[in-house]
Design an enzyme around this catalytic site. Sequence first.
Site, short mmCIF file in Angstrom:
data_model
loop_
_atom_site.label_atom_id
_atom_site.label_comp_id
_atom_site.label_asym_id
_atom_site.label_seq_id
_atom_site.Cartn_x
_atom_site.Cartn_y
_atom_site.Cartn_z
N SER A 38 0.91 -1.18 0.01
CA SER A 38 -0.29 0.22 0.13
C SER A 38 0.70 1.51 -0.06
O SER A 38 1.91 1.30 0.25
CB SER A 38 -0.76 -0.23 0.95
OG SER A 38 -0.16 0.25 2.20
N LYS A 39 0.30 2.29 -0.35
CA LYS A 39 0.72 3.32 -0.01
C LYS A 39 2.20 4.04 0.88
O LYS A 39 2.23 4.67 0.80
CB LYS A 39 0.03 4.73 -1.36
CG LYS A 39 0.75 5.09 -1.99
CD LYS A 39 -0.72 6.64 -2.41
CE LYS A 39 0.06 7.44 -3.53
NZ LYS A 39 -0.85 8.10 -4.17
#
Length: 484
Positions: free
Chosen positions: A252-253
């Site tokens: 994920s970011k």
Amino acid sequence: MDTIKTRFAPSPTGWLHVGGARTALFNYLLAKQAGGTFLLRIEDTDRARHDESAVEKIIEDLRWLGLEWDEGIEVDGDNGPYRQSERLEIYTEHIGRLLNAGQAYYAFETPEELDAMRTEARAEKRNFRYPRPDPLPTAADADKARDEGRPVVVRFKIPGRDVTIRDEVFGEVTVAAAEQDDFIIAKTDGWPTYHLANVVDDALMGVNFVCRGQEFLSQTWRHVLLREAFGFAEPRYAHLPLIMDMAGRKLSKRDGAVEVHAFRTAGYLPEALVNFISLLGWNPGDGRERLTMAEMIESFSVNRINKANAKFDREKLLAFNTDAVAAADEGRLLAGFKDYLSLNETPIPTDDDSLLLHLLRINKGFRTFADIPTKCGVLFVADDAYDYDEKAVKKVLARGDGSGYAMLEYLKAKLADCEWTEETLQALIEGICAEKSIGMGKVAQPIRVAVTGSTISPDIYNTLVILGKGKTIARIDRCMARKG
RNA sequence: GAUCCCAUCGUCUAGCCAGGUCCAGGACACCGGGUUUUCAUCCCGGCAACACGGGUUCAAAUCCCGUUGGGAUCACCA
């Protein structure tokens, strides 16, 4: 045997994710190695989430990575259109075919009703399976439901048998009939779901090798059944292990860039990124790690794809990029550097190729293009627009007896009379070192800190030449003045 | 929760399918040292793993079973 035809079929939701990039890469390698076709199709049947700009972003990222497709959106071919939003009629016709053959039927539950059924199943610790009505609703029932304002969808009527998928990475995987249920193939808005559109398109476009993320493996039974219902041939399947973050969670970011574009903006070379992601779940088996695209095409093999999930290690990517930079020729670096600069705010003049080339040369050993502005950006700002790193000032100039400042004062006079070339400056500074029997650090560091505010810059001669005599003197003055 | 999948250094992995050549090899990271006017690069050395428990076998990282751990899927998202 037919030649291999693979495809990458992203859903346009934003920039290309590294996971998607790897899927695209493997499909590309598979096709190129076999002299086959690599196709690009856009899966945009979700009208609510549709983001037109994302299509351009994905195309841009794929091209930047060097993953050119032979057929598909923008390059065309004989099996278009290549975006699902332009293929509604085809899907409608296929759904109708299933309906007429009694292999699909209408259903009218609201999302709330479905949720309630699922919650109930969950409470009873059993899997939810849509209860197929008997008799099946007719087209007239569907019209009536529509008139009453109920949602109308079409569900596929599963034949009720176990399905075995022969996957070239994971082997044979069987999904029991009891685990399947009548899934939706046409949504209330008339658009097909992913499963139907994907299967119909792959078949109609001649895709015979499906390579995608493992998250689809446990759903592939739907595709097998759908193909069987339509009489489509089975493709070969190869599911890929997933790419996780360093904590083993879904990438994920949160802990850094996960989009291809973000690495481009951060100053990475596409060949380094491609090389790195090629090794996430695959390797050539002979110990080589640094591979060119041509080498990857040559040595790629589905047999060597791993089953275990891989973690995305940014440190190793950085090491790959450092090596790629060192291996690249100047033309390649100049193009890459200009691309990097065009994507970022920078004080460096971007229109002077010889200057950019010079910066590239004097920064040999840099890890990403971002290192160059970090090291040289200060040389291009106004003389009063950079900050002094107090730790550097203390260590190099203000420490102890203040010999740093004394040296600076001494140097200023010498520099003012010096001809301004790399050679003359070198002669001057080396002369001072010899004369005073001191190390280079005692001379170069005070100047560096004075004119850049930090201990980080290219070698001192190039630093001064780029700056020019006037700015060098001005900056030394500024430094002396702030001494107080 | 149900179903399926996976399991070698901190990380990517080689070896596993066809058991012995493996007190497990490479790379990244890390630690130590060297080169260098700074930063970075570069060079040398070191640390570090077969998840656990059974079994099969003369012999298991490799085959089998179980346990544990992790992941995916179970949407009118793809």
